[in-house]
Design a protein around this motif. Structure first.
Motif, PDB file in Angstrom:
ATOM      1  N   GLU A   4       0.944  -1.129  -0.101  1.00 11.02           N
ATOM      2  CA  GLU A   4       0.174   0.010  -0.052  1.00 11.02           C
ATOM      3  C   GLU A   4       0.853   1.212  -0.173  1.00 11.02           C
ATOM      4  O   GLU A   4       1.819   1.171   0.620  1.00 11.02           O
ATOM      5  CB  GLU A   4      -0.914  -0.093   1.261  1.00 11.02           C
ATOM      6  N   LYS A   5       0.447   2.180  -0.779  1.00 10.72           N
ATOM      7  CA  LYS A   5       1.210   3.386  -0.846  1.00 10.72           C
ATOM      8  C   LYS A   5       1.163   4.271   0.643  1.00 10.72           C
ATOM      9  O   LYS A   5       0.109   4.167   1.221  1.00 10.72           O
ATOM     10  CB  LYS A   5       0.640   4.583  -1.790  1.00 10.72           C
ATOM     11  N   THR A   6       2.084   5.228   1.208  1.00 11.44           N
ATOM     12  CA  THR A   6       2.012   5.735   2.482  1.00 11.44           C
ATOM     13  C   THR A   6       0.555   6.699   2.321  1.00 11.44           C
ATOM     14  O   THR A   6       0.853   7.608   1.472  1.00 11.44           O
ATOM     15  CB  THR A   6       3.210   6.472   2.424  1.00 11.44           C
ATOM     16  N   GLU A   8      -1.538   9.960   3.006  1.00 13.64           N
ATOM     17  CA  GLU A   8      -1.576  11.258   3.746  1.00 13.64           C
ATOM     18  C   GLU A   8      -1.144  11.523   5.099  1.00 13.64           C
ATOM     19  O   GLU A   8      -0.325  12.120   5.799  1.00 13.64           O
ATOM     20  CB  GLU A   8      -2.411  12.113   3.172  1.00 13.64           C
ATOM     21  N   ALA A  10      -0.190   9.596   7.425  1.00 14.90           N
ATOM     22  CA  ALA A  10       0.823   8.844   8.240  1.00 14.90           C
ATOM     23  C   ALA A  10       1.744   9.833   8.593  1.00 14.90           C
ATOM     24  O   ALA A  10       2.558  10.037   9.594  1.00 14.90           O
ATOM     25  CB  ALA A  10       1.517   7.976   7.162  1.00 14.90           C
ATOM     26  N   LYS A  11       1.830  11.190   7.809  1.00 10.32           N
ATOM     27  CA  LYS A  11       2.732  12.289   8.228  1.00 10.32           C
ATOM     28  C   LYS A  11       2.275  12.917   9.560  1.00 10.32           C
ATOM     29  O   LYS A  11       3.005  13.156  10.122  1.00 10.32           O
ATOM     30  CB  LYS A  11       2.588  13.251   6.989  1.00 10.32           C
ATOM     31  N   LEU A  18       8.490   9.794   9.988  1.00  7.57           N
ATOM     32  CA  LEU A  18       7.794   9.108   8.993  1.00  7.57           C
ATOM     33  C   LEU A  18       8.843   8.232   8.008  1.00  7.57           C
ATOM     34  O   LEU A  18       8.340   7.141   7.659  1.00  7.57           O
ATOM     35  CB  LEU A  18       6.832  10.095   7.919  1.00  7.57           C
ATOM     36  N   ALA A  21       8.948   4.763   9.699  1.00  4.65           N
ATOM     37  CA  ALA A  21       7.883   3.959   9.306  1.00  4.65           C
ATOM     38  C   ALA A  21       7.676   3.437   7.861  1.00  4.65           C
ATOM     39  O   ALA A  21       7.430   2.310   7.607  1.00  4.65           O
ATOM     40  CB  ALA A  21       6.579   4.786   9.603  1.00  4.65           C
ATOM     41  N   GLU A  22       8.220   4.287   7.082  1.00  2.55           N
ATOM     42  CA  GLU A  22       8.248   3.830   5.439  1.00  2.55           C
ATOM     43  C   GLU A  22       9.161   2.826   5.364  1.00  2.55           C
ATOM     44  O   GLU A  22       9.208   1.875   4.744  1.00  2.55           O
ATOM     45  CB  GLU A  22       8.502   4.945   4.526  1.00  2.55           C
ATOM     46  N   ALA A  25       7.849  -0.278   6.582  1.00  2.00           N
ATOM     47  CA  ALA A  25       6.907  -1.181   5.456  1.00  2.00           C
ATOM     48  C   ALA A  25       7.643  -1.341   4.362  1.00  2.00           C
ATOM     49  O   ALA A  25       7.161  -2.556   4.023  1.00  2.00           O
ATOM     50  CB  ALA A  25       6.041   0.186   5.092  1.00  2.00           C
ATOM     51  N   TRP A  47      -0.579  -0.274   5.732  1.00  2.00           N
ATOM     52  CA  TRP A  47      -0.644   1.023   6.317  1.00  2.00           C
ATOM     53  C   TRP A  47      -1.996   1.127   7.219  1.00  2.00           C
ATOM     54  O   TRP A  47      -2.003   1.230   8.152  1.00  2.00           O
ATOM     55  CB  TRP A  47      -0.482   2.195   5.706  1.00  2.00           C
TER      56      TRP A  47
END
Ligand code: SAM
Length: 208
Positions: A4-6, A8, A10-11, A18, A21-22, A25, A47
């Protein structure tokens, strides 16, 4: 399956942490399936269902508290909590060798997490009367879970059990154990309510 794309949001949750966390992932995307850490079907919801839901549990931890995350598996909820809150000390307790080794030898050094230690052990073998907070997600039904978690907590500490829609039923089944185990207060707390599409339900148990 694709990671899954990060999102918004999450910021907002991780702020300047962040990138850590990325990286977590990405490590799960790389190793999760091959090492049997997380099912491939979880990657497209990594996420929204795992990282963010775990991170917000840290909102229930006071500054400087020590936390034991029992049955951490691939690091949930402990790793996202540790990333979000460098001021709290996390001990991840996981008996399965492959998972504990991946956490200790890959995640912790690659992310440079100085507030995380990994203990390869069952809860029953972990230090007793030690931690301010004991967390768990998807380890066991609440009555059995409290028997595993309560010994690890210090006097007056708390248990934070991530639970789903059956939280109230599980509490009712656990209450007969309350006086024997010193379970003083039971609450169902929702965290991440204003920011997550699926907020996290936590059973918070205050200990005598
Ligand atoms: C379903 S997985 C959940 C992992 C993680 N908490 C999550 O939510 O993704 C359950 C984990 O609990 C661990 N476990 C089982 N019995 C345990 C025990 N007695 N003490 C500590 N961990 C245990 C297993 O090895 C496994 O990694």
């Amino acid at each position: 399956m694709d990671l899954e794309k990060t999102p918004e949001i999450a910021k907002t949750i991780f702020g300047d942490r962040l990138p850590l966390a990325e990286k977590y992932a990405a490590l799960l995307g790389r190793d999760g399936d091959t090492l049997g850490l997380i099912g491939p079907r979880e990657l497209p919801i990594l996420w929204s269902r795992h990282i963010l839901n775990s991170a917000v549990v840290a909102d229930l931890v006071e500054p400087g508290e020590t936390v034991a995350d029992v049955g951490s598996g691939a690091g949930f909820p402990g790793i996202p909590m540790a990333i979000k809150r460098p001021d709290i000390q996390l001990t991840l307790i996981e008996p399965m060798e492959r998972r504990a080794n991946w956490l200790a030898n890959v995640v912790v050094p690659d992310l440079g997490l100085t507030n995380v230690e990994v203990l390869r052990a069952r809860a029953e073998e972990a230090p007793v009367d030690r931690y301010d907070v004991v967390t768990a997600r998807a380890v066991s039904a609440l009555p059995k879970l409290v028997k595993m978690l309560e010994p690890l907590a210090r006097k007056g500490g708390k248990i934070l059990a991530m639970k789903g829609s059956k939280a109230a039923e599980e509490i009712a089944e656990t209450k007969p154990l309350a006086s024997k185990l010193g379970l003083e207060t039971f609450e169902i707390v929702t965290v991440g309510e204003n920011i997550l599409q699926d907020p996290t339900t936590v059973v918070r148990i205050g200990l005598r």
